[in-house]
Design an enzyme around this catalytic site. Structure first.
Site, short mmCIF file in Angstrom:
data_model
loop_
_atom_site.label_atom_id
_atom_site.label_comp_id
_atom_site.label_asym_id
_atom_site.label_seq_id
_atom_site.Cartn_x
_atom_site.Cartn_y
_atom_site.Cartn_z
N HIS A 175 46.86 43.76 27.99
CA HIS A 175 47.14 42.36 28.31
C HIS A 175 48.26 41.83 27.40
CE1 HIS A 175 46.48 38.12 29.21
NE2 HIS A 175 46.32 37.88 27.92
N THR A 235 41.61 38.32 27.18
CA THR A 235 41.66 38.91 28.52
C THR A 235 41.57 40.42 28.46
OG1 THR A 235 43.18 37.14 29.03
CG2 THR A 235 43.00 38.89 30.65
#
Lengths: 442, 442
Positions: free
Chosen positions: A147, A372
C-alpha cells in the site's frame, strides 16, 4: 509472545450451540470473540457478550450461572457486568484467557451449564452492537509496504517509498470521536480541495471517496507513562483484533496532508466490526513475518525470534461493494478485493513496541489501525485509489454498474477470516458502512 | 460571536478577596477561570474551583451556600460537584456565563455571600491540580505563519511555506493519554533518529529536546457527527483557553514525520496550565485577525466580519527556562522569548469551523492546540529550534550557562496574560514542566 495451543484450540471441540459446528461459521467454539450488544431496537443497557455460532451468550448471565466460579472475584464480576470491555481489557490477557477457558467448557457438547444457558442465548440476527470499548486514543499505522508503495507512487511519483519506511513502523494519531460500529451511515464530507491546475481551492462535497481495509487492534492492559513495552511482552498488551474501514476523502487528503499528515480527509468516520477476536484464538494461524532477504533487519527493539518466526497472522481480508441499485435489485455485494494480513511489513507486536518505545502510555481500550492491507498483487489492493490506479481505471460489476470511487448510497462490506486444513475457521464477522449524500451547504 | 462587555468586565469591580485587587494578579474578579483542584498531598476527591487572587473558591461549597440559587437545577448541581469540567462544558457557554455572573456577584466587595464563603477559600499555594477535563480527542493546529515559515525553512529549505498554508488551517491529531497538568516531569524519550550522512538509524535518547509554546483550547458543547459548526457560532462551542507546552523531540521528528506527520516525536508528554480562562473574560482583549493585504481572503466557511474585526486575542506569551544549576543557586527561570497570540494567522473560531466542516464531531472536553505561537521577530519564536536557528546558535544566560536544546533537569515555564490601560489584567497563570533523564536501555 510464545505461541502455544491449549485445549480451547482443539479442532475436535464441538458446542451444544449447533450453529457453531457447521464449519462455515465465523464463530465456532474455538473462537469466542468478545463484543458489546443488546437486543436491537431496545432500550436495554449494552452488555458484554461472546459470539457462538449465530448466537450470543450474555456474560452477565453466564456469571450469575456460576460458570466463572473458579476464577471469579469482584474485579472480574465488575468487568463482566460492564457496558464496555475496558474493565475486562484492563485485567490483562491472563484473565481474558481464563474467561475463554471457562466459556469453552460451558459451551461444549454435554456441558452441565447447557441447561442453565440454553434459554438465555440471543440470536445475532436480533442484536445490535455498540463500540466494544471506550477508545481513549486511536493510532493508525501504515504497515503494508505494498500500500505504501502504490499510494506513494500516486502522491509522490519520483519518491514512492520514503527512506524511513523499512526502519520505522510509521503511524499517526487518528480521531476517536467519529469511530462507529458496523452499520454506520455517514454523510459525504464537505471540504476544501485543489483541482489540478487551479490556483484557488474549491469548496464542496468531496469527490474521491474511498475506503481502506484495515485490521483494528484493541489494547488490553496498558503501560505507565515513561515506560516502554518490550517487544517480547507486546502481545500481552493486545486484547484482540477486529476489522476497520478507515474511510478516506482522497481529494481532501491530497490538498491538506502536508506537512502534518491527513486530518479532515479521515476524521469524519471510521467503522469497525463488533466482535473482538483474541490473539489466543488466532494461535493456529501464526506465520513468519513478511520480509525480503534484501530488507534490513529491524533495530533491536523491533526484533525478536518469536516475531520473526510467528509474528504475522494469516487472516484473509475481503472487500465488497453494494450499490443502491444492487440492493434494490436484490443483488448481493460484489467483491472488490481479497488480501491477507500476513503481507504486512510490520507486525502487531512491532506496532506496540514502537508506539511505547518513547514512553508513550497506552490505556485499556486504546485502538490501533494496521493501515490499509494491500497484498503484492494488484487485485489485492485494500483501497479504490489503488484498485482504480488513482481513479483512472473504472471497476465494472456484473450488473454493468461502474465505480471509480464510492458514490452516495453505496455500502462497503469487509470480511475477515482465518482458515486452513485441520484447524477450525476463526472469523471476524463483517463491518458494513454506507455513504449518505452530503449535507446541504447553506 | 458578538463581542459584548457586560457587568462582569467592569474595571471598577473589586473583590473581598484582597489579593484579587492588587492589579498584578492573573486572577482579578474579572477573570474567574475554572479549574480542577484539591489540597496538595491529600486524598480528597478533585473538585471544581475558580481562581480569585491567590485563592480558590470551591464551587461545590459555593453551590451549597446558595450563590447559584437563581440558575440552579439538577444538571448544574451535577456539573459543579463533578471531578472534571466535562459536565459543565457540556451545558454550554450560556450556562457558564451565568455561573460567572453569580460568582462575580458573590465575590464582590460587600457581597452578602462573603460571610459564608470567606472561611472556605483554599490558598493556591496549598493546592494541587488535575487535568481540567477528560480529553476525548486532542487536535494540534499550526496557526502561526511565522512558526510555519521558519520551521519550514529548516525542514524544507527550498519550500518553507507550503501552498495550502494560507487556505487550510492545518491541523493534525495528537495524543490524549500523555497530556499532563503543570508540574509534569517526564523522561527524555528514546527512539530512532537518522544522523546526518548516516545510512542506518541510531537508537537512543533523543538529543534535540524542545518545547512549543501554544495556547490550548477546551471545547464546551460539541456537535453531532455529520453536522458542522458555523464560524459565526464557533466561539459558543469554546469553553475557554489555557497554556500548552507541546514538547517535541526534533531529531525523532525529522526522521519519522514523512509522510503521515509527527508521532513519537510529540506523544511522550504535553503539559497544560490548570486554569481555563473563558473567552468572556478575554472580551476586552479582542483584536482584528492578523493578515497582510496580499494574503488571500479565506473561503466563505472560514470568513466572517466578526472574525475579521475581532477574531484574534491580544495575549502575551512568555517562555522561560530554569536549569538545575539555576534552581540550586536560587536563580529564577530566565526568559527565552515573549510573543503574542494576536500574530496567529488562523483564529480560534476558524479552527473550530474548519475542524467540523467535514462533519467531524467535537465533544465537551476535547482539546485543541494553537500550534507554536511565534511572532514576526526572531526573539518572538516559540521554540528553541527557531531561537537557536536549528541548533546552530546557542543561547547564553546571565549565569553563563548555555543551551541549544533542553537538557536533563531543565524546567520550562510558560506564562500568558492580557493587559492594557483601562482594563483589568486577565492572566493564565503558568505551566511548568521538567525533563528527567532517559530511562536506562537494557
Amino acid at each position: 509472545m510464545s505461541v502455544q495451543l491449549n485445549e480451547t484450540h482443539s479442532p475436535a471441540l464441538r458446542s451444544w450451540v449447533v450453529s457453531a459446528n457447521d464449519g462455515a461459521t465465523d464463530f465456532p467454539i474455538q473462537n469466542l470473540p468478545f463484543g458489546i450488544f443488546r437486543r436491537a431496537g431496545s432500550n436495554e443497557a449494552f452488555r458484554v457478550g461472546v459470539a457462538i455460532g449465530d448466537q450470543i451468550l450474555d456474560l452477565s448471565i453466564a456469571l450469575h450461572a456460576g460458570i466463572f466460579a473458579e476464577i471469579s472475584n469482584a474485579a472480574l464480576a465488575h468487568a463482566l457486568t460492564a457496558t464496555q470491555l475496558n474493565p475486562l481489557m484492563d485485567l490483562g490477557n491472563q484473565v481474558a484467557s481464563q474467561v475463554r477457558l471457562c466459556l469453552s467448557k460451558a459451551l461444549r457438547e454435554h456441558a452441565v451449564a447447557q441447561k442453565q444457558l440454553v434459554g438465555t442465548l440471543i440470536a445475532q440476527a436480533e442484536a445490535e452492537y455498540a463500540l466494544p470499548a471506550q477508545i481513549g486514543d486511536y493510532t493508525d499505522f501504515y504497515t503494508s509496504i505494498h500500500h505504501a508503495t502504490s499510494v506513494g507512487k500516486l502522491f509522490r511519483p519520483d519518491n514512492p517509498l520514503l527512506p524511513n519506511y523499512k526502519w520505522v513502523p510509521i503511524g499517526y494519531h487518528g480521531r476517536s470521536s467519529s469511530i462507529g460500529i458496523s452499520g454506520q451511515a455517514f454523510r459525504r464530507p464537505i471540504g476544501q480541495t485543489m483541482p489540478p491546475n487551479a490556483t484557488t481551492p474549491t469548496f464542496g462535497p468531496a469527490k474521491r471517496m474511498d475506503y481502506e481495509c484495515e485490521v483494528g487492534i484493541f489494547i488490553g492492559q496498558g503501560n505507565a507513562l515513561g515506560s516502554a513495552i518490550d517487544i517480547q511482552e507486546a502481545e500481552q498488551h493486545v486484547f484482540g483484533m477486529c476489522l476497520l474501514n478507515d474511510w478516506s476523502a482522497r481529494d481532501v487528503q491530497a490538498w491538506e496532508y502536508q506537512p502534518l499528515g491527513p486530518f479532515l480527509a479521515k476524521n469524519f468516520a471510521s467503522t469497525i466490526s463488533p466482535w473482538v477476536v483474541t490473539l489466543e484464538a488466532l494461535a493456529p494461524y501464526r506465520k513468519a513475518w513478511s520480509r525480503e532477504a534484501t530488507d534490513p533487519q529491524p533495530l533491536a527493539y523491533l526484533d525478536h525470534a518469536d516475531v520473526r518466526n510467528a509474528g504475522a497472522f494469516d487472516i484473509q481480508l475481503e472487500v465488497l461493494l453494494q450499490t443502491r441499485k444492487m440492493r434494490e435489485d436484490g443483488l448481493p455485494a460484489q467483491r472488490l478485493s481479497l488480501s491477507n494480513f500476513c503481507h504486512s511489513y510490520w507486525t502487531v507486536s512491532q506496532m506496540v513496541a514502537h508506539h511505547t518505545v518513547n514512553g508513550c502510555n497506552l490505556r485499556a481500550g486504546d485502538f490501533l489501525g494496521s493501515g490499509t492491507q494491500s497484498g503484492p498483487a494488484a487485485e489485492e489492493a485494500g483501497s479504490l485509489l489503488e484498485l482504480t490506479e488513482g481513479g483512472k481505471k473504472p471497476i465494472t460489476f456484473s450488473n454493468g454498474e461502474q465505480r471509480i470511487f464510492i458514490e452516495d448510497g453505496d455500502s462497503i462490506v469487509m470480511r475477515g477470516w482465518a482458515q486452513k486444513e485441520g484447524a477450525p475457521r476463526i472469523g471476524f464477522g463483517e463491518v458494513v458502512g454506507s455513504l449518505l449524500p452530503a449535507r446541504s451547504i447553506p
